[in-house]
Motif scaffolding. Structure first.
Motif, short mmCIF file in Angstrom:
data_model
loop_
_atom_site.label_atom_id
_atom_site.label_comp_id
_atom_site.label_asym_id
_atom_site.label_seq_id
_atom_site.Cartn_x
_atom_site.Cartn_y
_atom_site.Cartn_z
N LEU A 2 0.85 -1.19 0.00
CA LEU A 2 0.00 0.00 0.00
C LEU A 2 0.89 1.24 0.00
O LEU A 2 1.81 1.34 0.81
N ASP A 3 0.60 2.17 -0.89
CA ASP A 3 1.40 3.39 -1.01
C ASP A 3 0.50 4.61 -0.89
O ASP A 3 -0.33 4.85 -1.78
N ALA A 21 -2.68 3.65 -3.06
CA ALA A 21 -2.67 2.72 -4.19
C ALA A 21 -2.21 1.36 -3.71
O ALA A 21 -1.19 1.23 -3.00
N ALA A 22 -2.94 0.33 -4.13
CA ALA A 22 -2.64 -1.04 -3.72
C ALA A 22 -2.17 -1.86 -4.90
O ALA A 22 -2.66 -1.70 -6.02
N SER A 23 -1.21 -2.74 -4.64
CA SER A 23 -0.78 -3.67 -5.67
C SER A 23 -1.56 -4.96 -5.52
O SER A 23 -2.11 -5.25 -4.46
N THR A 26 -6.66 -8.56 -6.46
CA THR A 26 -7.90 -8.86 -5.76
C THR A 26 -8.32 -7.72 -4.85
O THR A 26 -8.92 -7.94 -3.80
N PHE A 27 -8.03 -6.49 -5.25
CA PHE A 27 -8.34 -5.33 -4.43
C PHE A 27 -9.81 -5.26 -4.09
O PHE A 27 -10.19 -4.81 -3.01
N LYS A 74 -9.13 1.11 -10.19
CA LYS A 74 -7.81 1.73 -10.07
C LYS A 74 -7.02 1.22 -8.88
O LYS A 74 -5.92 1.71 -8.59
N ASN A 75 -7.59 0.25 -8.15
CA ASN A 75 -6.91 -0.30 -6.96
C ASN A 75 -6.51 0.81 -5.99
O ASN A 75 -5.41 0.79 -5.43
#
Length: 126
Positions: A2-3, A21-23, A26-27, A74-75
């Motif tokens: 998570l950023d 923003a998540a990588s 499966t967000f 956009k996660n």
């Protein structure tokens, strides 16, 4: 991973929008939360949102001023902060909980969250 981004210095009464923003792929199965920690204080709950973005819950201290939203395409999860006050000054963290099998749509409890960002500083001057 998570950023967070979007923190900064703003005058009282101003606005900021934080992004997280998540990588991963499966967000949409995760519910998300925002927490904050002011100097000398424990980390506290700010807002949470369900995996599909349809349900939200806020701390009383931010209700009516902050809005949490989630864009699964956009996660990314956002925290729109309006009418900021000096007491909102803190490091803001986003957190994620895999909720596919969870019976709760969201949570205000830090212990529920397995994934945390590194935090972004928000400073509100008077």
């Amino acid at each position: 991973q998570l950023d967070e981004s979007g923190g900064g210095l703003v005058q009282a009464g101003g606005s900021l929008r934080l992004s997280c923003a998540a990588s991963g792929r499966t967000f949409s199965y995760y519910y998300m939360g925002w927490f904050r920690q002011a100097p000398g204080n424990e980390r506290e709950f700010v807002a949470t949102i369900s995996a599909n973005g349809g349900s939200t819950y806020y701390a009383d201290s931010v209700k009516g001023r902050f809005t949490i939203s989630k864009d699964n395409a956009k996660n990314t999860v956002y925290l729109q902060m309006n009418s900021l006050k000096p007491e909102d000054t803190a490091i803001y963290y986003c957190a994620a909980k895999y909720a596919y099998w969870d019976t709760k749509p969201y949570s205000a409890e830090q212990s529920e969250y397995a994934y945390w960002g590194q935090g972004t500083q928000v400073t509100v001057s008077s």
